[in-house]
Design an enzyme around this catalytic site. Sequence first.
Site, PDB file in Angstrom:
ATOM      1  N   ARG A  29     -11.106   5.154  17.413  1.00  0.00           N
ATOM      2  CA  ARG A  29     -10.337   5.945  16.441  1.00  0.00           C
ATOM      3  C   ARG A  29     -10.092   7.361  16.960  1.00  0.00           C
ATOM      4  O   ARG A  29     -10.109   8.342  16.234  1.00  0.00           O
ATOM      5  CB  ARG A  29     -11.052   5.980  15.078  1.00  0.00           C
ATOM      6  CG  ARG A  29     -11.363   4.600  14.505  1.00  0.00           C
ATOM      7  CD  ARG A  29     -10.112   3.720  14.419  1.00  0.00           C
ATOM      8  NE  ARG A  29     -10.377   2.411  13.822  1.00  0.00           N
ATOM      9  CZ  ARG A  29     -10.333   1.250  14.486  1.00  0.00           C
ATOM     10  NH1 ARG A  29     -10.041   1.234  15.796  1.00  0.00           N
ATOM     11  NH2 ARG A  29     -10.556   0.109  13.865  1.00  0.00           N
ATOM     12  N   LEU A  67     -15.388  14.407  15.939  1.00  0.00           N
ATOM     13  CA  LEU A  67     -16.410  14.425  16.990  1.00  0.00           C
ATOM     14  C   LEU A  67     -16.915  13.021  17.294  1.00  0.00           C
ATOM     15  O   LEU A  67     -17.151  12.229  16.365  1.00  0.00           O
ATOM     16  CB  LEU A  67     -17.585  15.271  16.466  1.00  0.00           C
ATOM     17  CG  LEU A  67     -18.823  15.403  17.337  1.00  0.00           C
ATOM     18  CD1 LEU A  67     -18.537  16.313  18.523  1.00  0.00           C
ATOM     19  CD2 LEU A  67     -19.975  15.979  16.514  1.00  0.00           C
ATOM     20  N   LEU A  69     -19.552  10.879  17.527  1.00  0.00           N
ATOM     21  CA  LEU A  69     -20.924  11.003  17.014  1.00  0.00           C
ATOM     22  C   LEU A  69     -21.936  10.369  17.967  1.00  0.00           C
ATOM     23  O   LEU A  69     -23.098  10.796  18.028  1.00  0.00           O
ATOM     24  CB  LEU A  69     -21.010  10.374  15.621  1.00  0.00           C
ATOM     25  CG  LEU A  69     -20.129  11.079  14.568  1.00  0.00           C
ATOM     26  CD1 LEU A  69     -20.041  10.259  13.289  1.00  0.00           C
ATOM     27  CD2 LEU A  69     -20.646  12.480  14.257  1.00  0.00           C
ATOM     28  N   GLY A 112     -13.485  17.021  13.364  1.00  0.00           N
ATOM     29  CA  GLY A 112     -12.893  17.669  14.537  1.00  0.00           C
ATOM     30  C   GLY A 112     -11.422  17.337  14.727  1.00  0.00           C
ATOM     31  O   GLY A 112     -10.702  18.104  15.372  1.00  0.00           O
ATOM     32  N   GLU A 115      -9.796  19.845  12.719  1.00  0.00           N
ATOM     33  CA  GLU A 115      -9.931  21.133  13.421  1.00  0.00           C
ATOM     34  C   GLU A 115      -8.892  21.252  14.534  1.00  0.00           C
ATOM     35  O   GLU A 115      -8.303  22.325  14.742  1.00  0.00           O
ATOM     36  CB  GLU A 115     -11.338  21.268  13.987  1.00  0.00           C
ATOM     37  CG  GLU A 115     -12.407  21.346  12.906  1.00  0.00           C
ATOM     38  CD  GLU A 115     -13.787  21.562  13.485  1.00  0.00           C
ATOM     39  OE1 GLU A 115     -14.286  22.699  13.422  1.00  0.00           O
ATOM     40  OE2 GLU A 115     -14.374  20.594  14.009  1.00  0.00           O
ATOM     41  N   GLU A 135     -18.797  16.373   7.574  1.00  0.00           N
ATOM     42  CA  GLU A 135     -19.922  16.976   8.290  1.00  0.00           C
ATOM     43  C   GLU A 135     -21.192  16.994   7.440  1.00  0.00           C
ATOM     44  O   GLU A 135     -22.287  16.754   7.936  1.00  0.00           O
ATOM     45  CB  GLU A 135     -19.563  18.404   8.741  1.00  0.00           C
ATOM     46  CG  GLU A 135     -18.675  18.470   9.984  1.00  0.00           C
ATOM     47  CD  GLU A 135     -17.192  18.256   9.699  1.00  0.00           C
ATOM     48  OE1 GLU A 135     -16.828  17.944   8.544  1.00  0.00           O
ATOM     49  OE2 GLU A 135     -16.401  18.397  10.642  1.00  0.00           O
TER      50      GLU A 135
HETATM   51  C1  1HE Z   1     -16.608   6.384  16.107  1.00  0.00           C
HETATM   52  C2  1HE Z   1     -16.203   7.484  15.325  1.00  0.00           C
HETATM   53  C3  1HE Z   1     -16.762   8.761  15.636  1.00  0.00           C
HETATM   54  C4  1HE Z   1     -15.182   5.739  14.596  1.00  0.00           C
HETATM   55  N1  1HE Z   1     -17.638   8.829  16.647  1.00  0.00           N
HETATM   56  N2  1HE Z   1     -17.484   6.521  17.106  1.00  0.00           N
HETATM   57  N3  1HE Z   1     -16.476  11.798  12.073  1.00  0.00           N
HETATM   58  C5  1HE Z   1     -16.765  10.911  11.107  1.00  0.00           C
HETATM   59  O1  1HE Z   1     -17.774  10.997  10.439  1.00  0.00           O
HETATM   60  C6  1HE Z   1     -15.780   9.798  10.918  1.00  0.00           C
HETATM   61  C7  1HE Z   1     -16.422   8.454  11.217  1.00  0.00           C
HETATM   62  N4  1HE Z   1     -15.415   7.393  11.265  1.00  0.00           N
HETATM   63  C8  1HE Z   1     -14.946   6.777  10.137  1.00  0.00           C
HETATM   64  O2  1HE Z   1     -15.231   7.167   9.014  1.00  0.00           O
HETATM   65  C9  1HE Z   1     -14.012   5.620  10.350  1.00  0.00           C
HETATM   66  O3  1HE Z   1     -14.219   5.127  11.680  1.00  0.00           O
HETATM   67  C10 1HE Z   1     -12.511   5.933  10.163  1.00  0.00           C
HETATM   68  C11 1HE Z   1     -12.207   6.211   8.697  1.00  0.00           C
HETATM   69  C12 1HE Z   1     -12.063   7.127  11.002  1.00  0.00           C
HETATM   70  C13 1HE Z   1     -11.678   4.714  10.639  1.00  0.00           C
HETATM   71  O4  1HE Z   1     -12.164   3.518  10.000  1.00  0.00           O
HETATM   72  P1  1HE Z   1     -11.811   2.108  10.610  1.00  0.00           P
HETATM   73  O5  1HE Z   1     -12.342   1.068   9.649  1.00  0.00           O
HETATM   74  O6  1HE Z   1     -10.367   2.038  10.964  1.00  0.00           O
HETATM   75  O7  1HE Z   1     -12.592   2.022  12.016  1.00  0.00           O
HETATM   76  P2  1HE Z   1     -14.151   1.720  12.296  1.00  0.00           P
HETATM   77  O8  1HE Z   1     -14.377   0.247  12.312  1.00  0.00           O
HETATM   78  O9  1HE Z   1     -15.026   2.522  11.415  1.00  0.00           O
HETATM   79  O10 1HE Z   1     -14.331   2.303  13.767  1.00  0.00           O
HETATM   80  C14 1HE Z   1     -13.923   1.615  14.948  1.00  0.00           C
HETATM   81  C15 1HE Z   1     -14.907   1.975  16.050  1.00  0.00           C
HETATM   82  O11 1HE Z   1     -14.836   3.368  16.291  1.00  0.00           O
HETATM   83  C16 1HE Z   1     -16.360   1.719  15.651  1.00  0.00           C
HETATM   84  O12 1HE Z   1     -17.080   1.386  16.846  1.00  0.00           O
HETATM   85  P3  1HE Z   1     -17.440  -0.149  17.229  1.00  0.00           P
HETATM   86  O13 1HE Z   1     -18.201   0.004  18.525  1.00  0.00           O
HETATM   87  O14 1HE Z   1     -18.248  -0.669  16.068  1.00  0.00           O
HETATM   88  O15 1HE Z   1     -16.110  -0.853  17.373  1.00  0.00           O
HETATM   89  C17 1HE Z   1     -16.836   3.059  15.166  1.00  0.00           C
HETATM   90  O16 1HE Z   1     -18.233   3.224  15.271  1.00  0.00           O
HETATM   91  C18 1HE Z   1     -16.111   3.979  16.145  1.00  0.00           C
HETATM   92  N5  1HE Z   1     -15.967   5.328  15.620  1.00  0.00           N
HETATM   93  N6  1HE Z   1     -15.325   7.058  14.402  1.00  0.00           N
HETATM   94  C19 1HE Z   1     -17.977   7.723  17.350  1.00  0.00           C
HETATM   95  N7  1HE Z   1     -16.409   9.879  14.977  1.00  0.00           N
HETATM   96  C20 1HE Z   1     -16.915  19.959  16.789  1.00  0.00           C
HETATM   97  S1  1HE Z   1     -17.740  19.526  15.404  1.00  0.00           S
HETATM   98  C21 1HE Z   1     -16.795  18.352  14.569  1.00  0.00           C
HETATM   99  C22 1HE Z   1     -17.652  17.634  13.591  1.00  0.00           C
HETATM  100  C23 1HE Z   1     -17.039  16.352  13.164  1.00  0.00           C
HETATM  101  O17 1HE Z   1     -15.999  15.933  13.624  1.00  0.00           O
HETATM  102  S2  1HE Z   1     -17.918  15.490  11.974  1.00  0.00           S
HETATM  103  C24 1HE Z   1     -16.916  14.102  11.622  1.00  0.00           C
HETATM  104  C25 1HE Z   1     -17.300  12.905  12.448  1.00  0.00           C
END
Ligand code: 1HE
Length: 264
Positions: A29, A67, A69, A112, A115, A135
């Site tokens: 994503r 980010l 994670l 992010g 951001e 966050e």
């Molecule tokens: C990820 C990430 C990620 C997805 N880091 N791997 N960001 C978040 O807290 C957002 C977390 N992500 C989600 O809530 C959802 O993935 C989405 C709403 C964005 C999309 O949902 P969906 O159903 O289309 O996809 P999915 O099945 O959740 O994700 C597909 C894959 O991407 C899955 O990995 P897989 O190995 O199981 O296939 C997820 O784990 C992976 N994935 N998002 C790592 N963020 C400079 S500071 C900034 C601070 C922040 O940005 S905090 C916000 C972090």
Amino acid sequence: MDQPASSGLVTYELRGQVAIIGLDRPEKRNAISDRVVAALTEAVVRASSEAKAAVLTGRGPHFCAGLDLAEHVEKPLIEAVKGSRTWHRSFDLIERGAIPFVAAMQGAVVGGGFELAAAAQIRVAESGAFFGLPEGQRGIFVGGGGSVRIARLIGAHRMADMMLTGRTVGAAEMERWGGVNYVTGEGEALDKAVALAERMAENAEMSNYAVLNALPRIRDMSSEDGLFVESIMSALTTATPEAEARLRAFLEKRAGKVEAPKDA
Ligand code: 1HE
């Protein structure tokens, strides 16, 4: 499509005067890892030297999940600080760089990812796009400039609401909040963003440079200092040969007039 050296994570395409920079990690994503930041920075530097405007986009159903994670579990404190500062340097090249940027967004615009979009001068969102700052739920804080840029765009009170309650906000509401400039139909954000970038690319470079570099600084100054800097910027841009040519073109009726908006 022409790839920057470090990549596979970020695509780069020069379309006329407009560079299109794409997060290209749809299976995650478009989550932003350290390598994504490096590739993005490289692409932004390249665009700044060879394009007149640029578009930021993300491949797949979501613009960006923020980010990466997976990289941040058990990260030493000092590495986390350095990482955040690297994001700041990269996004600063977008906000106060040489050319204007438009972010074209669909699906999730999270943490992010928001951001990153906030560093662009213009944000275009598809009607189904949604914005989140999870966050608080993840036990972390914004680190890519959001506390400055997002708070100023939508207000610190709304940002606090999103971070504290996990509230997500749709494109239409985000437009009302000031976080988005244009809302398009589904699948239309990129074309709209490219059209806007093409228009900006036609402006005098010095005028665009002043908008990018003077406006955010003046916002941070007292009114008195801001008005003074405005006078200097105004005189500088007017003194360029390009301004002279454009002013003459208007007076000799060779330049376009200002038009009423189509929906007026
Ligand atoms: C990820 C990430 C990620 C997805 N880091 N791997 N960001 C978040 O807290 C957002 C977390 N992500 C989600 O809530 C959802 O993935 C989405 C709403 C964005 C999309 O949902 P969906 O159903 O289309 O996809 P999915 O099945 O959740 O994700 C597909 C894959 O991407 C899955 O990995 P897989 O190995 O199981 O296939 C997820 O784990 C992976 N994935 N998002 C790592 N963020 C400079 S500071 C900034 C601070 C922040 O940005 S905090 C916000 C972090």
